[in-house]
Design a protein around this motif. Structure first.
Motif, mmCIF file in Angstrom:
data_model
loop_
_atom_site.group_PDB
_atom_site.id
_atom_site.type_symbol
_atom_site.label_atom_id
_atom_site.label_comp_id
_atom_site.label_asym_id
_atom_site.label_seq_id
_atom_site.Cartn_x
_atom_site.Cartn_y
_atom_site.Cartn_z
ATOM 1 N N GLY A 1 10.419 11.317 9.124
ATOM 2 C CA GLY A 1 10.111 12.875 8.922
ATOM 3 C C GLY A 1 8.531 12.778 8.021
ATOM 4 N N ILE A 2 8.092 11.599 7.828
ATOM 5 C CA ILE A 2 7.113 11.504 6.484
ATOM 6 C C ILE A 2 6.199 12.763 6.655
ATOM 7 C CG2 ILE A 2 5.777 10.381 5.803
ATOM 8 C CD1 ILE A 2 7.161 7.669 6.775
ATOM 9 N N VAL A 3 5.596 13.204 7.982
ATOM 10 C CA VAL A 3 4.914 14.582 7.886
ATOM 11 C C VAL A 3 4.899 14.983 7.891
ATOM 12 C CG1 VAL A 3 2.540 15.036 8.865
ATOM 13 C CG2 VAL A 3 2.793 12.289 8.852
ATOM 14 N N GLU A 4 6.082 15.387 8.485
ATOM 15 C CA GLU A 4 7.143 16.893 9.150
ATOM 16 C C GLU A 4 7.554 17.487 7.762
ATOM 17 O OE1 GLU A 4 6.532 13.706 10.613
ATOM 18 O OE2 GLU A 4 8.512 14.455 12.365
ATOM 19 N N ALA A 5 7.826 16.466 7.285
ATOM 20 C CA ALA A 5 8.890 16.899 5.895
ATOM 21 C C ALA A 5 7.715 17.370 4.932
ATOM 22 C CB ALA A 5 9.616 16.315 5.044
ATOM 23 N N PRO A 6 7.603 19.079 4.041
ATOM 24 C CA PRO A 6 7.118 19.604 3.735
ATOM 25 C C PRO A 6 6.743 18.117 2.638
ATOM 26 C CG PRO A 6 9.466 20.871 3.536
ATOM 27 C CD PRO A 6 9.010 19.191 4.518
ATOM 28 N N VAL A 7 7.994 18.173 1.666
ATOM 29 C CA VAL A 7 7.576 17.503 0.764
ATOM 30 C C VAL A 7 8.790 15.371 0.964
ATOM 31 C CG1 VAL A 7 8.784 16.900 -1.658
ATOM 32 C CG2 VAL A 7 8.391 19.465 -0.696
ATOM 33 N N GLY A 8 7.181 14.691 -0.052
ATOM 34 C CA GLY A 8 7.646 13.778 -0.629
ATOM 35 C C GLY A 8 8.574 13.363 -2.165
ATOM 36 N N ILE A 9 9.492 12.220 -1.715
ATOM 37 C CA ILE A 9 9.191 11.917 -2.933
ATOM 38 C C ILE A 9 9.930 10.169 -3.327
ATOM 39 C CG2 ILE A 9 11.419 12.184 -5.502
ATOM 40 C CD1 ILE A 9 11.770 15.752 -4.819
ATOM 41 N N CYS A 10 9.408 9.532 -4.045
ATOM 42 C CA CYS A 10 8.959 8.564 -4.234
ATOM 43 C C CYS A 10 9.480 8.271 -5.717
ATOM 44 C CB CYS A 10 7.804 7.652 -3.941
ATOM 45 S SG CYS A 10 7.780 5.936 -4.869
ATOM 46 N N VAL A 11 10.571 7.908 -5.461
ATOM 47 C CA VAL A 11 11.948 7.200 -6.422
ATOM 48 C C VAL A 11 11.585 5.692 -7.212
ATOM 49 C CG1 VAL A 11 13.900 7.419 -7.663
ATOM 50 C CG2 VAL A 11 13.484 8.607 -5.691
ATOM 51 N N THR A 12 11.353 5.506 -8.325
ATOM 52 C CA THR A 12 10.822 4.215 -8.648
ATOM 53 C C THR A 12 11.278 3.425 -10.103
ATOM 54 O OG1 THR A 12 8.960 5.022 -10.283
ATOM 55 C CG2 THR A 12 8.214 4.630 -8.223
ATOM 56 N N CYS A 13 11.614 2.518 -10.375
ATOM 57 C CA CYS A 13 11.828 1.892 -11.599
ATOM 58 C C CYS A 13 11.183 1.228 -12.103
ATOM 59 C CB CYS A 13 13.695 0.650 -11.291
ATOM 60 S SG CYS A 13 14.501 0.337 -12.126
ATOM 61 N N ASP A 14 11.117 1.484 -13.543
ATOM 62 C CA ASP A 14 9.882 0.746 -14.491
ATOM 63 C C ASP A 14 10.871 -0.106 -15.476
ATOM 64 O OD1 ASP A 14 9.020 -0.296 -16.793
ATOM 65 O OD2 ASP A 14 7.809 1.334 -17.678
ATOM 66 N N ARG A 15 11.543 -1.230 -14.913
ATOM 67 C CA ARG A 15 11.945 -2.298 -15.823
ATOM 68 C C ARG A 15 11.860 -3.007 -17.054
ATOM 69 N NH1 ARG A 15 14.165 -6.181 -11.446
ATOM 70 N NH2 ARG A 15 16.451 -5.796 -12.761
ATOM 71 N N GLU A 16 11.039 -2.064 -17.756
ATOM 72 C CA GLU A 16 10.668 -2.855 -19.139
ATOM 73 C C GLU A 16 9.870 -1.519 -19.935
ATOM 74 O OE1 GLU A 16 10.615 -5.953 -20.433
ATOM 75 O OE2 GLU A 16 10.140 -6.623 -18.169
ATOM 76 N N ARG A 17 11.071 -0.614 -19.784
ATOM 77 C CA ARG A 17 10.469 0.676 -20.141
ATOM 78 C C ARG A 17 11.083 0.992 -21.484
ATOM 79 N NH1 ARG A 17 11.119 6.656 -17.049
ATOM 80 N NH2 ARG A 17 9.065 4.920 -16.711
ATOM 81 N N THR A 18 12.104 0.230 -21.812
ATOM 82 C CA THR A 18 12.975 0.605 -23.078
ATOM 83 C C THR A 18 13.124 -0.774 -23.738
ATOM 84 O OG1 THR A 18 15.104 0.564 -22.736
ATOM 85 C CG2 THR A 18 14.177 2.498 -22.863
ATOM 86 N N GLY A 19 12.127 -1.591 -23.839
ATOM 87 C CA GLY A 19 12.052 -3.320 -23.891
ATOM 88 C C GLY A 19 13.045 -4.233 -23.001
ATOM 89 N N PRO A 20 12.869 -5.556 -23.448
ATOM 90 C CA PRO A 20 13.143 -6.443 -22.615
ATOM 91 C C PRO A 20 15.144 -6.816 -22.859
ATOM 92 C CG PRO A 20 12.428 -7.287 -24.689
ATOM 93 C CD PRO A 20 12.117 -6.014 -25.126
#
Lengths: 235, 235
Positions: B107-126
């Motif tokens: 329901g991508i277009v009909e839904a008033p909001v989309g939320i994409c969740v991502t992952c930053d694998r380097e955020r706190t170092g190796p």
């Protein structure tokens, strides 16, 4: 006459909603506060049912749950943890390594119950609705089952700790899991003396809580336009 | 004087517990019932806060949340879905393919909001506590954030649908996400006309709900000894 396909009692009251938030905010990763008290089968059954009602890609329900109470099996898992943890400590440098060695990171033997959550990637055949372009979706379904289990346990006043300092091969060996099955999580489960107010790594000064407004964007990566009223809600 | 490090109001009452179970059992993957009503910022802020309080390996909090309201961006994501879904349909055979083509999967277009969740694998170092031997744990943390978001939304009477029939590269392109960031989920979010009683794939006869007792084992893979009282709880 067909049964109503829509949910009855679908609406959540403010009180029901706040109970859900209480559960989400008071869930902790428990390592050192387990009590030996057994978990009644009725409680454990409810927790497992909650896990089983996680979302799953293509309604695949790819998980199994191995409930571990045998002290011998727990000791094998604990030994596998110790091997991995000794290696892990050497990966940190200087003061960080000292701090790491002082962290209590598991309660495998103390917790009355262990639960291993697995993923059978072939359960419903090679082609799965919703897994055609994101092959990892079945693993993610099993992770959703872990999170459901964790929240249900918290609502039962039961603590859960996810032990990930383990080689998958060692965990499979300890539990007799075939190589075709992916291990997702080993969870320590039991009543606790107390729940900490803050995550232990936050309290130990390892890392701070990131401000929510630093990780919320609008319409595109690092987009920050015209959403001041939402940002104000994020604190 | 130090603040009490333990949780106040830690105990859950039976009513609070049952609200959590209501949420877990009434959560649905919503594809076709979205209403255009806007979600108030206060509600959206609470849902995002719940996601942000998911467990994360090494307290890494590797996630970002991109809130999509721009119709042009939604259309780009919907186009990426259509490309993938046409390919996906061809992977099913015979009657199964006919059924697949009739399924409403987003329901991508009909839904008033989309939320994409991502992952930053380097955020706190190796080197990350708990990720040393299971490299995928940061991705799993981001999945726990998705599940928290989904349950919080349900408790707010807001529907969520996870669209996974998308190439990650197309989703990154639509949202300007750099290649170093892993996309985890694209979620359609909005109020709904109704929630279905049963999962749609179950109701459509695609796959049945697995009996819980078929996926619970004791002490080892396919172990089934001396746990009759627990099995009785599983139905």
């Amino acid at each position: 006459m067909e049964a109503n396909p829509y949910q009855a009692d679908a609406e959540f009251t403010a009180a029901e909603r706040d109970s859900v938030y209480k559960c989400i905010f008071k869930r902790r990763d428990v390592r050192g506060q387990f009590l030996p008290d057994p978990i009644p089968d009725e409680v454990l059954g409810r927790i497992l049912k909650a896990a089983h009602h996680a979302p799953s890609v293509g309604f695949m329900q790819p998980w199994d749950f191995i409930v571990v109470r045998d002290p011998m099996v727990k000791r094998k898992v604990r030994d596998a943890f110790q091997t991995a943890n000794t290696e892990a400590a050497d990966m940190f440098e200087g003061d960080r390594q000292e701090t790491y060695r002082r962290l209590k990171l598991e309660g495998i033997v103390e917790a009355p119950v262990g639960i291993c959550v697995t993923c059978d990637r072939e359960r419903t055949g090679p082609v799965v609705v919703g897994r055609t372009h994101q092959r990892e979706m079945d693993l993610y379904s099993a992770v959703c089952a872990v999170q459901n289990l964790w929240l249900a346990a918290r609502a039962e006043n039961v603590g859960v700790g996810w032990v990930s300092i383990l080689r998958h091969a060692d965990l499979r060996e300890a539990l007799g899991i075939p190589a075709s099955i992916q291990t997702i999580a080993y969870l320590c489960v039991g009543y606790v003396s107390h729940f900490f107010q803050n995550p232990e790594l936050e309290a130990a000064g390892w890392l701070p809580r990131t401000p929510l407004r630093d990780v919320v964007w609008f319409d595109r990566w690092h987009g920050r336009t015209g959403e001041e009223t939402l940002l104000q809600q994020l604190g």
